[in-house]
Design a protein around this motif. Structure first.
Motif, PDB file in Angstrom:
ATOM      1  N   ALA A  77       0.840  -1.194   0.000  1.00 12.58           N
ATOM      2  CA  ALA A  77       0.000   0.000   0.000  1.00 12.58           C
ATOM      3  C   ALA A  77       0.879   1.248   0.000  1.00 12.58           C
ATOM      4  O   ALA A  77       1.870   1.313   0.725  1.00 12.58           O
ATOM      5  N   SER A  78       0.524   2.210  -0.835  1.00 13.98           N
ATOM      6  CA  SER A  78       1.291   3.452  -0.980  1.00 13.98           C
ATOM      7  C   SER A  78       0.327   4.610  -1.148  1.00 13.98           C
ATOM      8  O   SER A  78      -0.769   4.435  -1.676  1.00 13.98           O
ATOM      9  N   LYS A  79       0.756   5.803  -0.724  1.00  6.32           N
ATOM     10  CA  LYS A  79      -0.071   6.998  -0.875  1.00  6.32           C
ATOM     11  C   LYS A  79       0.727   8.085  -1.582  1.00  6.32           C
ATOM     12  O   LYS A  79       1.960   8.139  -1.447  1.00  6.32           O
ATOM     13  N   ASP A 119      -5.642  11.938  -1.945  1.00 10.52           N
ATOM     14  CA  ASP A 119      -5.929  11.164  -0.734  1.00 10.52           C
ATOM     15  C   ASP A 119      -6.164   9.686  -1.017  1.00 10.52           C
ATOM     16  O   ASP A 119      -6.391   8.903  -0.096  1.00 10.52           O
ATOM     17  N   THR A 120      -6.126   9.296  -2.291  1.00 10.19           N
ATOM     18  CA  THR A 120      -6.387   7.912  -2.662  1.00 10.19           C
ATOM     19  C   THR A 120      -5.164   7.044  -2.387  1.00 10.19           C
ATOM     20  O   THR A 120      -4.069   7.341  -2.846  1.00 10.19           O
ATOM     21  N   ALA A 133       7.336   0.408  -3.650  1.00  2.88           N
ATOM     22  CA  ALA A 133       6.760   0.331  -2.309  1.00  2.88           C
ATOM     23  C   ALA A 133       7.286   1.512  -1.510  1.00  2.88           C
ATOM     24  O   ALA A 133       8.281   2.131  -1.888  1.00  2.88           O
ATOM     25  N   PRO A 134       6.642   1.840  -0.378  1.00  3.15           N
ATOM     26  CA  PRO A 134       7.181   2.903   0.469  1.00  3.15           C
ATOM     27  C   PRO A 134       8.602   2.565   0.921  1.00  3.15           C
ATOM     28  O   PRO A 134       8.894   1.412   1.234  1.00  3.15           O
ATOM     29  N   SER A 135       9.461   3.565   0.934  1.00  2.00           N
ATOM     30  CA  SER A 135      10.832   3.361   1.395  1.00  2.00           C
ATOM     31  C   SER A 135      10.830   2.973   2.866  1.00  2.00           C
ATOM     32  O   SER A 135      10.067   3.515   3.658  1.00  2.00           O
ATOM     33  N   THR A 136      11.673   2.036   3.230  1.00  2.15           N
ATOM     34  CA  THR A 136      11.780   1.590   4.622  1.00  2.15           C
ATOM     35  C   THR A 136      13.063   2.063   5.280  1.00  2.15           C
ATOM     36  O   THR A 136      13.413   1.623   6.366  1.00  2.15           O
ATOM     37  N   ARG A 181      12.283   8.959  -5.176  1.00  2.00           N
ATOM     38  CA  ARG A 181      11.093   8.731  -6.013  1.00  2.00           C
ATOM     39  C   ARG A 181       9.888   9.100  -5.174  1.00  2.00           C
ATOM     40  O   ARG A 181       9.659   8.497  -4.132  1.00  2.00           O
ATOM     41  N   ILE A 182       9.129  10.072  -5.630  1.00  2.00           N
ATOM     42  CA  ILE A 182       7.954  10.499  -4.887  1.00  2.00           C
ATOM     43  C   ILE A 182       6.714   9.956  -5.583  1.00  2.00           C
ATOM     44  O   ILE A 182       6.518  10.176  -6.777  1.00  2.00           O
ATOM     45  N   VAL A 183       5.885   9.232  -4.838  1.00  2.00           N
ATOM     46  CA  VAL A 183       4.641   8.688  -5.370  1.00  2.00           C
ATOM     47  C   VAL A 183       3.682   9.852  -5.632  1.00  2.00           C
ATOM     48  O   VAL A 183       3.554  10.757  -4.808  1.00  2.00           O
ATOM     49  N   THR A 184       3.025   9.853  -6.803  1.00  2.00           N
ATOM     50  CA  THR A 184       2.083  10.919  -7.155  1.00  2.00           C
ATOM     51  C   THR A 184       0.673  10.357  -7.307  1.00  2.00           C
ATOM     52  O   THR A 184       0.471   9.147  -7.308  1.00  2.00           O
TER      53      THR A 184
END
Length: 128
Positions: A8-10, A51-52, A24-27, A36-39
């Motif tokens: 899950a990513s936002k 917000d999705t 995936a979200p960076s850990t 890398r920024i999720v858009t």
């Protein structure tokens, strides 16, 4: 870029590409490179917004910001930042204000945001 999520990513999260080629979200707390920024672009194709949340297996959009680029970063819940605060990533892909450790960071807040008692939310920042 675009890819398939493995978790899950936002929008506004710092993403990483795993050995399986999925994002995936960076850990890694304080991760500097690659950024890398999720858009929200892929979500908006299906009626989503900033917000999705992307579910594992969803198509996700991300980008590689350059110094001077502005972004909406996902500030972790319960955090407070002021203008010019330096931001670092946490272990879940969100961001917090740094207290100097690590000393290096890739982002600086350009707005203040108080999330006392609040869930994670987007904060505007500039890439250093």
């Amino acid at each position: 870029g675009e890819g398939v999520t493995s978790a899950a990513s936002k929008p506004g999260m710092l993403g990483k590409i795993g050995t399986d080629g999925r994002i995936a979200p960076s850990t890694v707390a304080g991760a500097l490179i690659p950024q890398r920024i999720v858009t929200e672009e892929a979500a908006s194709l299906y009626g989503g917004t900033v917000d999705t949340e992307y579910a594992s297996g969803d198509l996700v959009s991300y980008w590689y910001p350059l110094p001077g680029d502005h972004a909406n970063l996902l500030l972790a819940a319960e955090q407070n930042v002021g203008v010019d605060d330096i931001l670092i990533s946490t272990t879940d892909g969100t961001f917090i204000a740094t207290t100097g450790t690590p000393a290096l960071s890739a982002w600086q807040a350009i707005e203040a945001l108080d999330l006392t008692g609040e869930l994670a939310s987007l904060v505007r920042a500039v890439k250093l």
